[in-house]
Scaffold this motif. Sequence first.
Motif, PDB file in Angstrom:
ATOM      1  N   MET A  38      -0.681   1.993  -3.239  1.00  0.00           N
ATOM      2  CA  MET A  38       0.913   1.628  -3.523  1.00  0.00           C
ATOM      3  C   MET A  38       1.311   1.487  -4.524  1.00  0.00           C
ATOM      4  O   MET A  38       0.449   1.129  -5.781  1.00  0.00           O
ATOM      5  CB  MET A  38       1.197   0.167  -2.820  1.00  0.00           C
ATOM      6  N   PRO A  39       2.556   2.552  -4.660  1.00  0.00           N
ATOM      7  CA  PRO A  39       3.303   2.630  -6.371  1.00  0.00           C
ATOM      8  C   PRO A  39       3.143   0.621  -7.050  1.00  0.00           C
ATOM      9  O   PRO A  39       3.425   0.176  -5.751  1.00  0.00           O
ATOM     10  CB  PRO A  39       4.413   2.665  -6.313  1.00  0.00           C
ATOM     11  N   ASP A  40       2.719   0.736  -8.235  1.00  0.00           N
ATOM     12  CA  ASP A  40       2.913  -0.165  -8.449  1.00  0.00           C
ATOM     13  C   ASP A  40       4.139  -0.803  -8.419  1.00  0.00           C
ATOM     14  O   ASP A  40       3.920  -2.407  -8.854  1.00  0.00           O
ATOM     15  CB  ASP A  40       2.481  -0.245 -10.830  1.00  0.00           C
ATOM     16  N   LYS A  41       4.745  -0.997  -8.043  1.00  0.00           N
ATOM     17  CA  LYS A  41       6.459  -1.456  -8.457  1.00  0.00           C
ATOM     18  C   LYS A  41       6.191  -1.909  -7.394  1.00  0.00           C
ATOM     19  O   LYS A  41       7.175  -3.130  -6.792  1.00  0.00           O
ATOM     20  CB  LYS A  41       7.463  -0.812  -8.695  1.00  0.00           C
ATOM     21  N   VAL A  42       5.527  -1.813  -6.032  1.00  0.00           N
ATOM     22  CA  VAL A  42       5.907  -2.688  -4.795  1.00  0.00           C
ATOM     23  C   VAL A  42       5.357  -3.665  -4.940  1.00  0.00           C
ATOM     24  O   VAL A  42       3.730  -3.749  -5.069  1.00  0.00           O
ATOM     25  CB  VAL A  42       5.288  -1.285  -3.394  1.00  0.00           C
ATOM     26  N   THR A  43       5.364  -4.297  -4.059  1.00  0.00           N
ATOM     27  CA  THR A  43       4.724  -5.844  -3.899  1.00  0.00           C
ATOM     28  C   THR A  43       3.641  -5.449  -2.278  1.00  0.00           C
ATOM     29  O   THR A  43       4.220  -5.192  -1.384  1.00  0.00           O
ATOM     30  CB  THR A  43       5.607  -7.311  -3.469  1.00  0.00           C
ATOM     31  N   PHE A  44       2.459  -5.586  -2.350  1.00  0.00           N
ATOM     32  CA  PHE A  44       1.606  -5.249  -1.381  1.00  0.00           C
ATOM     33  C   PHE A  44       1.238  -6.825   0.080  1.00  0.00           C
ATOM     34  O   PHE A  44       0.934  -7.236  -1.135  1.00  0.00           O
ATOM     35  CB  PHE A  44       0.817  -4.393  -1.579  1.00  0.00           C
ATOM     36  N   ASN A  45       2.316  -6.056   1.436  1.00  0.00           N
ATOM     37  CA  ASN A  45       1.353  -7.969   1.771  1.00  0.00           C
ATOM     38  C   ASN A  45       0.472  -7.596   3.192  1.00  0.00           C
ATOM     39  O   ASN A  45       1.281  -5.825   4.037  1.00  0.00           O
ATOM     40  CB  ASN A  45       2.867  -8.855   2.279  1.00  0.00           C
ATOM     41  N   ILE A  46      -0.235  -7.817   3.263  1.00  0.00           N
ATOM     42  CA  ILE A  46      -0.932  -7.970   4.670  1.00  0.00           C
ATOM     43  C   ILE A  46      -0.290  -8.776   6.291  1.00  0.00           C
ATOM     44  O   ILE A  46      -0.022  -9.503   5.981  1.00  0.00           O
ATOM     45  CB  ILE A  46      -2.748  -7.617   5.082  1.00  0.00           C
ATOM     46  N   GLY A  47       0.068  -8.079   7.433  1.00  0.00           N
ATOM     47  CA  GLY A  47       1.165  -8.535   7.745  1.00  0.00           C
ATOM     48  C   GLY A  47       0.400  -7.795   9.065  1.00  0.00           C
ATOM     49  O   GLY A  47       0.274  -6.761   9.624  1.00  0.00           O
ATOM     50  N   ASP A  48       0.851  -8.391  10.620  1.00  0.00           N
ATOM     51  CA  ASP A  48       0.815  -7.825  11.829  1.00  0.00           C
ATOM     52  C   ASP A  48       2.077  -8.277  12.201  1.00  0.00           C
ATOM     53  O   ASP A  48       3.154  -9.087  12.694  1.00  0.00           O
ATOM     54  CB  ASP A  48       0.558  -7.845  12.415  1.00  0.00           C
ATOM     55  N   ALA A  49       2.765  -6.654  12.760  1.00  0.00           N
ATOM     56  CA  ALA A  49       4.341  -6.750  13.586  1.00  0.00           C
ATOM     57  C   ALA A  49       4.448  -7.310  14.713  1.00  0.00           C
ATOM     58  O   ALA A  49       4.699  -8.000  15.596  1.00  0.00           O
ATOM     59  CB  ALA A  49       5.003  -5.174  13.377  1.00  0.00           C
ATOM     60  N   GLY A  50       3.216  -7.782  15.255  1.00  0.00           N
ATOM     61  CA  GLY A  50       3.271  -8.275  16.232  1.00  0.00           C
ATOM     62  C   GLY A  50       3.016  -9.597  16.995  1.00  0.00           C
ATOM     63  O   GLY A  50       2.101 -10.093  17.331  1.00  0.00           O
ATOM     64  N   ILE A  51       2.713 -10.112  15.565  1.00  0.00           N
ATOM     65  CA  ILE A  51       2.908 -11.203  15.316  1.00  0.00           C
ATOM     66  C   ILE A  51       4.070 -12.199  14.577  1.00  0.00           C
ATOM     67  O   ILE A  51       4.767 -11.371  14.020  1.00  0.00           O
ATOM     68  CB  ILE A  51       1.682 -12.326  14.256  1.00  0.00           C
ATOM     69  N   SER A  52       4.948 -13.020  15.777  1.00  0.00           N
ATOM     70  CA  SER A  52       6.317 -12.971  15.883  1.00  0.00           C
ATOM     71  C   SER A  52       6.262 -14.186  14.480  1.00  0.00           C
ATOM     72  O   SER A  52       7.319 -13.559  13.447  1.00  0.00           O
ATOM     73  CB  SER A  52       6.722 -13.404  16.714  1.00  0.00           C
TER      74      SER A  52
END
Length: 211
Positions: A38-52
């Motif tokens: 991912m580009p350096d300016k991006v904050t990256f998070n692990i997450g799941d759209a299926g978990i409200s």
Amino acid sequence: MKITILGATGSAGRRIVTEALSRGHEVTAVARKGSDDMPDKVTFNIGDAGISENVAQLAKGQDVVISAVRPSPGQESTVAETTKALLRGMGKSGTRLLVLGGAANLVVPGSDGKTVIENANYLPPEFRHIGQASLDQLEVCRTETEVDWAYLSPSASFNPGKRTGRYRTGQNELLVDSNGKSELSMEDAAVALLDEAENPKHHRAQFTIGY
């Protein structure tokens, strides 16, 4: 703007990230697995759209969430439940949601009301299960009355390509050119999504774009 992009490591998601960054937005990219490119300016998070609960946390304090989530091959039947969880999480956050969906329900011009999913010229029978998943996804969105959502249906042919920055907008009819082709690049879908994020025009509604 603060923008969170779900499904950010997919083909469309990466292009949405790129477009958002090019406009100077503060971007949080989310995927179920890690990513080291991912580009350096991006904050990256692990997450799941299926978990409200996960969605609610990721959406908190954001101006808009863009979902470009796609099921793994063979998992298309999970789309409706994932979308329900996504909307529950968004409802807890109060943040606007843009969904990059499918074209299955769009009416084909000159077809006496037939939709894309009913027309083998646009959606071959072997891919109808994918079209059905997008139908299910849209129906779930249409039952939601609290979240400020918009559902973007791309053209029938939707692939990586060039960013032209030009597109036409419609509602529930497939956009085709003079030769009957319905095409759109993922790059221009990203343009349309960011245009909608910056200048909202569709609220709890589907819209489509094409050339």
